[in-house]
Design an enzyme around this catalytic site. Structure first.
Site, mmCIF file in Angstrom:
data_model
loop_
_atom_site.group_PDB
_atom_site.id
_atom_site.type_symbol
_atom_site.label_atom_id
_atom_site.label_comp_id
_atom_site.label_asym_id
_atom_site.label_seq_id
_atom_site.Cartn_x
_atom_site.Cartn_y
_atom_site.Cartn_z
ATOM 1 N N GLU A 148 -5.035 -8.817 0.831
ATOM 2 C CA GLU A 148 -5.736 -8.509 2.086
ATOM 3 C C GLU A 148 -7.207 -8.294 1.796
ATOM 4 O O GLU A 148 -7.572 -7.607 0.829
ATOM 5 C CB GLU A 148 -5.223 -7.208 2.731
ATOM 6 C CG GLU A 148 -3.898 -7.316 3.404
ATOM 7 C CD GLU A 148 -3.460 -5.993 4.038
ATOM 8 O OE1 GLU A 148 -4.329 -5.179 4.428
ATOM 9 O OE2 GLU A 148 -2.234 -5.785 4.111
ATOM 10 N N GLU A 192 0.806 -1.222 0.000
ATOM 11 C CA GLU A 192 0.000 0.000 0.000
ATOM 12 C C GLU A 192 0.845 1.281 0.000
ATOM 13 O O GLU A 192 0.817 2.045 0.968
ATOM 14 C CB GLU A 192 -0.953 -0.001 1.194
ATOM 15 C CG GLU A 192 -1.848 -1.228 1.243
ATOM 16 C CD GLU A 192 -2.820 -1.226 2.433
ATOM 17 O OE1 GLU A 192 -2.704 -0.335 3.289
ATOM 18 O OE2 GLU A 192 -3.685 -2.111 2.495
HETATM 19 O O1 IFM Z 1 -4.078 -3.217 9.223
HETATM 20 C C1 IFM Z 1 -4.036 -2.733 7.921
HETATM 21 C C2 IFM Z 1 -2.843 -3.281 7.174
HETATM 22 O O2 IFM Z 1 -1.649 -3.009 7.831
HETATM 23 C C3 IFM Z 1 -2.775 -2.665 5.808
HETATM 24 N N1 IFM Z 1 -4.019 -2.786 5.112
HETATM 25 C C4 IFM Z 1 -5.224 -2.425 5.807
HETATM 26 C C5 IFM Z 1 -5.277 -3.103 7.155
HETATM 27 C C6 IFM Z 1 -6.572 -2.723 7.886
HETATM 28 O O3 IFM Z 1 -6.640 -1.342 8.058
#
Ligand code: IFM
Length: 446
Positions: free
Chosen positions: A351, A163
């Site tokens: 994710e 990210e």
């Molecule tokens: O916890 C975070 C992660 O570190 C990066 N992506 C989003 C998740 C939830 O906010």
């Protein structure tokens, strides 16, 4: 058929600062998140990652839980300052921690998927200018090269950055993540250097010629919709899409930044002279897959008072404890768009998951039915996309266990495994048990 193929990867994910703890042990030095979280009011109730889930000391127990769930792969990140506590100093204890983790995983037939950078820049690097300093790219390259030398034969999936939008925009423009700056130009410099370092590290890995080695990047992407058909709202949605999605996708897959956003940004911060000739060729170096972190959609409207003239609007769908809408249809829109406009490369959902206000029952159970439903509806959309010819290869639930949710501290629980932060007891929530049974059959009943 509501069944995923046998070679589809089911995994779960974490990140170093969010779970490891042992902040001052094993030769580790502080990262920007140690410093940021210790400054007043940056994090909910002053929480820090000092202890977190104490995973550093409980690694073997945690890997056994992963084995019990039956995941094919475990995505975790490496703490750069455990490996390089100082600029030119390698810390063998840090290297050994990850060596042991990889060994434990492989013993249990769990494939490690390693994120090289999940926001925890060493504080020594920040003091030398951090990602704003172009040199930082080469410090990152040195660190990654060391990691490839040590683990390259044992790891088949590498993610350069997690990210980059959050690492730059949240950290350097909005000031809500480390290092806590509020300067659009600085954020754009950081974003550019993150992307450039990605390309350089991809090229570096290729030099090793490891047999089974795949490398990509993970972007957080949110389909963006205008709140109305009014031209000003439509324009605002386009800018918001450029800010969150296209500013990262276009250079990686098209080899240039989006024209409309170059104009928006140059109007605000002047000429983007940190983009040097040849950079875009490096950024768009061929990769093996794209990682997508998907949680929710964005709805936006025109806002004359905000710097970039858009603001988020609350949607009407059911929300998670983060206040994020549960919007699986938008994942379908997103995947279809990536396939149509950007790449036919393998895609991984690196994710996806949800925070809910979990309750532990008197008999130590957590009936997190909302989380199970959230995961199920997203899996259903993924199956649809695959049936339509989409090249989707894997899915990682965020998160394996409850952890330090950045500026929300420990107040938001994303885990399939509950962590009692007082005793460090782990309890498999119903979602972990559901995921375990689901992975056995790979069949979805929605
Ligand atoms: O916890 C975070 C992660 O570190 C990066 N992506 C989003 C998740 C939830 O906010």
């Amino acid at each position: 058929m509501n069944k995923f193929k046998d070679d589809f990867i089911f995994g779960t994910a974490t990140a170093a600062y969010q779970i490891e703890g042992a902040a001052n042990e094993g030769g580790r030095t502080p990262s920007i998140w140690d410093v940021f979280s210790k400054k007043e009011e940056n994090v909910f109730m002053g929480h820090t990652g000092d202890i977190a889930c104490d995973h550093y000391h409980r690694m073997k127990e945690d890997v056994k839980i992963l084995e019990n769930i039956g995941v094919d792969s475990y995505r975790f990140s490496i703490s750069w300052s455990r490996i390089f506590p100082d600029k030119d100093k390698v810390n063998v204890e840090g290297v050994n921690f990850y060596k042991n983790l990889i060994h434990e995983l492989k013993e249990r037939k769990i494939n490690p998927a390693i994120t090289l950078y999940h926001w925890d820049l060493p504080q020594w690097a920040q003091e030398l200018g951090g990602w704003e300093n172009r040199e930082c790219i080469y410090w990152f390259k040195d660190y990654c090269t060391k990691i490839f030398e040590e683990f390259g034969h044992d790891v088949s999936m590498w993610i350069t950055h997690n990210e980059p939008f959050c690492a730059s925009i949240l950290g350097d423009y909005l000031g809500i993540h480390a290092p806590g700056k509020k300067d659009l130009k600085k954020a754009l410099i950081v974003a550019h250097h993150l992307l450039l370092s990605h390309g350089i590290v991809v090229r570096e890995l290729r030099k090793f010629k490891f047999k089974n080695s795949n490398i990509g990047i993970t972007l957080n992407l949110s389909p963006t919709y205008a709140v109305s058909k009014k031209s000003e709202d439509v324009r605002a949605a386009k800018t918001s899409d450029g800010y969150t999605n296209r500013w990262f996708l276009d250079p990686l897959f098209k080899g240039h930044y989006p024209e409309d956003m170059l104009m928006v940004y140059q109007k605000e911060v002047g000429i983007l002279d940190f983009i040097v000739e040849g950079d875009l060729d490096i950024i768009s170096t061929d990769i093996d897959f794209l990682g997508i972190n998907y949680y929710t959609r964005n709805i936006v409207e025109y806002d004359e008072h905000s710097q970039l003239n858009f603001r988020g609007v609350e949607g009407e769908k059911e929300k998670t404890a983060m206040g994020w809408e549960n919007s699986p249809e938008s994942l379908h829109d997103l995947l279809t768009r990536i396939k149509k406009e950007y790449t036919k490369l393998p895609l991984y959902i690196t994710e996806n998951g949800a925070a809910y206000n979990d309750v532990v029952t008197t008999d130590n159970k957590i009936h997190d039915i909302d989380r199970i439903n959230y995961i199920k509806v997203h899996l259903k959309v993924m199956l649809d996309f695959i049936k339509e010819g989409g090249n989707l290869k894997g899915y990682y639930v965020w998160s394996f266990m409850d952890n330090f949710e950045w500026s929300f501290g420990y107040s938001k629980r994303f885990g399939m495994v509950y962590v009692n932060y007082e005793s460090q007891e782990r309890i498999m929530k119903d979602s972990a048990i559901w995921y375990k049974n689901f992975i056995k059959t790979r069949s979805l009943e929605v």
